[in-house]
Write a protein that holds these residues in place. Structure first.
Motif, PDB file in Angstrom:
ATOM      1  N   VAL A  33       0.835  -1.201   0.000  1.00  0.00           N
ATOM      2  CA  VAL A  33       0.000   0.000   0.000  1.00  0.00           C
ATOM      3  C   VAL A  33       0.868   1.250   0.000  1.00  0.00           C
ATOM      4  O   VAL A  33       2.061   1.206   0.304  1.00  0.00           O
ATOM      5  N   HIS A  37      -1.818   7.795   4.041  1.00  0.00           N
ATOM      6  CA  HIS A  37      -3.112   7.221   4.434  1.00  0.00           C
ATOM      7  C   HIS A  37      -4.207   7.573   3.429  1.00  0.00           C
ATOM      8  O   HIS A  37      -5.067   6.743   3.141  1.00  0.00           O
ATOM      9  N   SER A  38      -4.171   8.770   2.907  1.00  0.00           N
ATOM     10  CA  SER A  38      -5.230   9.220   1.993  1.00  0.00           C
ATOM     11  C   SER A  38      -5.244   8.430   0.688  1.00  0.00           C
ATOM     12  O   SER A  38      -6.228   8.469  -0.045  1.00  0.00           O
ATOM     13  N   ARG A  39      -4.186   7.683   0.401  1.00  0.00           N
ATOM     14  CA  ARG A  39      -4.131   6.892  -0.833  1.00  0.00           C
ATOM     15  C   ARG A  39      -4.378   5.406  -0.599  1.00  0.00           C
ATOM     16  O   ARG A  39      -4.220   4.605  -1.511  1.00  0.00           O
ATOM     17  N   ARG A  40      -4.771   5.046   0.588  1.00  0.00           N
ATOM     18  CA  ARG A  40      -4.993   3.627   0.900  1.00  0.00           C
ATOM     19  C   ARG A  40      -6.458   3.247   0.719  1.00  0.00           C
ATOM     20  O   ARG A  40      -7.091   2.657   1.593  1.00  0.00           O
ATOM     21  N   ASN A  41      -6.989   3.555  -0.442  1.00  0.00           N
ATOM     22  CA  ASN A  41      -8.406   3.306  -0.707  1.00  0.00           C
ATOM     23  C   ASN A  41      -8.742   1.819  -0.727  1.00  0.00           C
ATOM     24  O   ASN A  41      -9.815   1.426  -0.286  1.00  0.00           O
ATOM     25  N   LYS A  44      -9.064   0.623   2.816  1.00  0.00           N
ATOM     26  CA  LYS A  44     -10.330   1.148   3.366  1.00  0.00           C
ATOM     27  C   LYS A  44     -11.510   0.343   2.835  1.00  0.00           C
ATOM     28  O   LYS A  44     -12.431   0.012   3.577  1.00  0.00           O
ATOM     29  N   GLN A  49     -10.999   0.763   7.303  1.00  0.00           N
ATOM     30  CA  GLN A  49     -10.043   1.723   7.869  1.00  0.00           C
ATOM     31  C   GLN A  49      -8.791   1.726   6.984  1.00  0.00           C
ATOM     32  O   GLN A  49      -8.656   0.915   6.088  1.00  0.00           O
ATOM     33  N   ARG A  50      -7.884   2.644   7.222  1.00  0.00           N
ATOM     34  CA  ARG A  50      -6.727   2.803   6.340  1.00  0.00           C
ATOM     35  C   ARG A  50      -5.405   2.336   6.940  1.00  0.00           C
ATOM     36  O   ARG A  50      -4.366   2.425   6.312  1.00  0.00           O
TER      37      ARG A  50
END
Length: 79
Positions: A33, A37-41, A44, A49-50
């Motif tokens: 990954v 965090h914002s790119r761990r779609n 999620k 969760q991320r």
């Protein structure tokens, strides 16, 4: 493959889980990954969760975050 481990390069918690899976001879696929965090779609989407690590074991119907919980499950199931 029925076991997938979502992990981040250099994450000590992820490495701990991967090392234990390797020790027990559990075949798994690594899903690497993004650091942000914002790119761990994908994480999620599968876990809600991320954070990583996240273990997905299709055979047992498990999607589980948090390394200590994952290690308990792996030891209980594969050791």
């Amino acid at each position: 493959m029925s076991v997938r481990l979502y992990q981040l390069d250099g994450c000590p918690y992820c490495e701990k889980v991967a090392d234990r899976l390797d020790e027990l001879g559990v075949e798994y696929e690594s899903e690497w990954v993004e650091a942000l965090h914002s790119r761990r779609n994908e994480v999620k989407r599968v876990s809600g969760q991320r954070g990583v690590p996240v273990l997905v074991d299709e055979e047992y119907g498990i999607t589980m975050p948090e390394s200590e919980r994952i290690l308990e499950f792996v030891d209980r199931t594969y050791a």
